[in-house]
Design a protein around this motif. Structure first.
Motif, PDB file in Angstrom:
ATOM      1  N   LYS A  10       0.858  -1.190   0.000  1.00  0.00           N
ATOM      2  CA  LYS A  10       0.000   0.000   0.000  1.00  0.00           C
ATOM      3  C   LYS A  10       0.893   1.238   0.000  1.00  0.00           C
ATOM      4  CE  LYS A  10      -4.146  -1.810   0.372  1.00  0.00           C
ATOM      5  NZ  LYS A  10      -5.138  -1.607  -0.689  1.00  0.00           N
ATOM      6  N   PRO A  11       0.388   2.350  -0.535  1.00  0.00           N
ATOM      7  CA  PRO A  11       1.171   3.583  -0.473  1.00  0.00           C
ATOM      8  C   PRO A  11       1.150   4.171   0.937  1.00  0.00           C
ATOM      9  CG  PRO A  11      -0.950   3.995  -1.491  1.00  0.00           C
ATOM     10  CD  PRO A  11      -0.884   2.514  -1.247  1.00  0.00           C
ATOM     11  N   CYS A  63       4.615   6.000  -3.030  1.00  0.00           N
ATOM     12  CA  CYS A  63       4.576   4.578  -3.411  1.00  0.00           C
ATOM     13  C   CYS A  63       5.347   3.738  -2.397  1.00  0.00           C
ATOM     14  CB  CYS A  63       5.178   4.406  -4.807  1.00  0.00           C
ATOM     15  SG  CYS A  63       5.422   2.678  -5.267  1.00  0.00           S
ATOM     16  N   GLY A  64       4.727   2.636  -1.967  1.00  0.00           N
ATOM     17  CA  GLY A  64       5.394   1.715  -1.058  1.00  0.00           C
ATOM     18  C   GLY A  64       5.874   0.455  -1.756  1.00  0.00           C
ATOM     19  N   CYS A  65       5.258   0.152  -2.897  1.00  0.00           N
ATOM     20  CA  CYS A  65       5.616  -1.106  -3.580  1.00  0.00           C
ATOM     21  C   CYS A  65       6.819  -0.936  -4.489  1.00  0.00           C
ATOM     22  CB  CYS A  65       4.428  -1.633  -4.365  1.00  0.00           C
ATOM     23  SG  CYS A  65       4.059  -0.721  -5.880  1.00  0.00           S
ATOM     24  N   LYS A  66       7.179   0.321  -4.770  1.00  0.00           N
ATOM     25  CA  LYS A  66       8.350   0.674  -5.593  1.00  0.00           C
ATOM     26  C   LYS A  66       8.209   0.196  -7.046  1.00  0.00           C
ATOM     27  CE  LYS A  66       9.707   1.927  -1.535  1.00  0.00           C
ATOM     28  NZ  LYS A  66       9.561   3.311  -1.079  1.00  0.00           N
ATOM     29  N   GLN A  67       6.963  -0.048  -7.461  1.00  0.00           N
ATOM     30  CA  GLN A  67       6.704  -0.460  -8.853  1.00  0.00           C
ATOM     31  C   GLN A  67       6.034   0.664  -9.644  1.00  0.00           C
ATOM     32  OE1 GLN A  67       7.897  -3.672  -9.448  1.00  0.00           O
ATOM     33  NE2 GLN A  67       8.447  -3.459  -7.271  1.00  0.00           N
ATOM     34  N   THR A  68       5.840   1.811  -9.029  1.00  0.00           N
ATOM     35  CA  THR A  68       5.108   2.896  -9.680  1.00  0.00           C
ATOM     36  C   THR A  68       5.839   3.416 -10.918  1.00  0.00           C
ATOM     37  OG1 THR A  68       4.154   5.088  -9.374  1.00  0.00           O
ATOM     38  CG2 THR A  68       6.183   4.638  -8.165  1.00  0.00           C
ATOM     39  N   CYS A  74       2.349   6.986  -5.771  1.00  0.00           N
ATOM     40  CA  CYS A  74       1.591   5.789  -6.145  1.00  0.00           C
ATOM     41  C   CYS A  74       0.838   6.035  -7.456  1.00  0.00           C
ATOM     42  CB  CYS A  74       0.608   5.477  -5.014  1.00  0.00           C
ATOM     43  SG  CYS A  74      -0.593   4.189  -5.397  1.00  0.00           S
ATOM     44  N   ASP A  75       0.856   5.063  -8.353  1.00  0.00           N
ATOM     45  CA  ASP A  75       0.027   5.148  -9.562  1.00  0.00           C
ATOM     46  C   ASP A  75      -0.961   3.984  -9.643  1.00  0.00           C
ATOM     47  OD1 ASP A  75       1.534   2.950 -10.233  1.00  0.00           O
ATOM     48  OD2 ASP A  75       2.139   3.706 -12.210  1.00  0.00           O
ATOM     49  N   GLY A  76      -1.101   3.258  -8.533  1.00  0.00           N
ATOM     50  CA  GLY A  76      -2.038   2.139  -8.500  1.00  0.00           C
ATOM     51  C   GLY A  76      -1.419   0.813  -8.886  1.00  0.00           C
ATOM     52  N   HIS A  78       0.366  -1.110  -7.289  1.00  0.00           N
ATOM     53  CA  HIS A  78       0.355  -2.096  -6.194  1.00  0.00           C
ATOM     54  C   HIS A  78      -0.856  -3.024  -6.273  1.00  0.00           C
ATOM     55  CE1 HIS A  78      -2.031   1.304  -4.516  1.00  0.00           C
ATOM     56  NE2 HIS A  78      -2.769   0.337  -4.025  1.00  0.00           N
TER      57      HIS A  78
HETATM   58  S1  FES Z   1       2.139   1.646  -3.590  1.00  0.00           S
HETATM   59 FE1  FES Z   1       3.383   1.452  -5.365  1.00  0.00          FE
HETATM   60  S2  FES Z   1       2.032   1.989  -6.967  1.00  0.00           S
HETATM   61 FE2  FES Z   1       0.797   2.170  -5.192  1.00  0.00          FE
END
Ligand code: FES
Length: 350
Positions: A10-11, A63-68, A74-76, A78
């Motif tokens: 989650k962000p 962003c917490g997942c670092k995939q944004t 965050c761009d969703g 996650h």
């Molecule tokens: S937390 Fe990384 S895209 Fe949302």
């Protein structure tokens, strides 16, 4: 270069101070998430990203997942990680059901409500009939919505002094004239009217033309003008948005397609159509205000203090930061059309 690792699915919500710079951890290894701890990225080849807040108390989702694809925010993305869009684990079966009042409104908690769009249509409704669905009086701060039906002929000339207008046709066919320029419309068409322009409808065929009219920012009512102005903004000639399966974005088991957005000139209001399979998402929040029109299917909207059944023809209003979950109970899923403001990505949740 090493891969970024997922620090959180989650962000991180933060309120920032104007002029202060923040170093966002891009590698996912920092012990000070979501910020860089100054050492954990060493040897990864991934540098932190600096962001300087423009205004005081700026609200962001790091962003917490670092995939944004839009670092540091965050761009969703996650939602599409394994476990990123989970079903709600805790079902509170004894939450009270919200009761409908005479206007078809079921109030949940904290200004969140469900409203039956056509609940107050009188049996002898005039050819042009319009009611308020979302307004400042009903607790909205960022958008308004009106539901209108035209059984024949032409509507009054309408405008929103507050700014942009976004339309969604839920029934019938005809034409919308925007400040002197006409566009053919039919069911499942989105339309963008720029701030300062006016619009009116002409019904055609045998079915009633039914339209959800969103105004952003929020207002209490639409203006009725004596004449149609001729100030169509020719810099933005394309105003229609239609459903296109090739434009879908995955959001866990759900998907959505952007309709009216910045591609047709709308910079702060975004319209989308979405599909929810039979499921119940975990509780979440958004930084934008949202109104969802249920197009098909049925289900239950859950808040922390109450729940309400929803079905096609209902509109759900969500204030900013309101914790909620929309459950679809239909085996064929649920289709919705939504309007978020301010925001450009309905896939972002926290
Ligand atoms: S937390 Fe990384 S895209 Fe949302």
């Amino acid at each position: 270069m090493a891969d970024a690792v997922v620090a959180s699915r989650k962000p991180f919500y933060k309120e920032l101070q104007a002029g202060r710079s923040y170093l966002w951890c891009a590698c996912g290894r920092s012990k000070r998430q979501p910020f860089c701890d100054g050492r954990s990225h060493e040897g990864t080849g991934i540098d932190p990203v600096k962001y300087t807040a423009a205004v005081d108390r700026e609200e962001v989702l790091f962003c917490g997942c670092k995939q944004t694809a839009t670092p540091p925010f965050c761009d969703g993305a996650h939602s599409n990680l394994p476990g990123g869009y989970a079903d709600e684990a805790e079902i509170v079966e004894d939450l009270p059901w919200a009761e409908s009042d005479a206007a078809g409104v079921r109030v949940l908690d904290g200004h969140c409500y469900v409203i039956r769009a056509d609940a107050t249509r009188p049996a002898d409704a005039p050819d042009w009939w319009c009611r308020t669905i979302v307004s400042t009086d009903m607790g909205a701060q960022h958008q308004a919505q009106f539901y209108a039906e035209l059984t024949s002929g032409r509507s009054p000339v309408l405008a929103s002094a507050a700014g942009d207008v976004v339309l969604w046709v839920v029934g019938g066919a005809g034409e919308v004239e925007i400040s002197g320029r006409g566009f053919a419309i039919a069911c499942d068409t989105g339309v963008y009217v720029r701030a300062g322009e006016a619009f009116r409808f002409t019904q055609s065929g045998t079915a009633t033309l039914a339209v959800h009219i969103h105004a952003c920012p929020a207002t209490q009512m639409l203006d009725t003008l004596d004449t149609m102005p001729g100030n169509f903004d020719t810099a933005w000639p394309d105003r229609l948005a239609s459903v296109d399966e090739s434009q879908r974005h995955a959001m866990g088991p759900r998907y959505f397609q952007l309709l009216v957005d910045k591609r047709v000139g709308s910079t702060t209001a975004t319209q989308f159509i979405g599909h929810i399979p039979q499921s119940r998402a975990e509780m979440h929040r958004h930084l934008y205000e949202e109104a969802l029109v249920i197009l098909s299917g049925d289900g239950v909207i859950w808040n922390d203090g109450a729940r309400a059944r929803v079905a096609a023809g209902d509109v759900i209003f969500f204030p900013r930061k309101h914790r909620h979950s929309l459950q679809c109970t239909a085996t064929d899923g649920m289709n919705v059309v939504g309007l978020i403001h301010p925001g450009d990505n309905p896939g972002i949740n926290y």
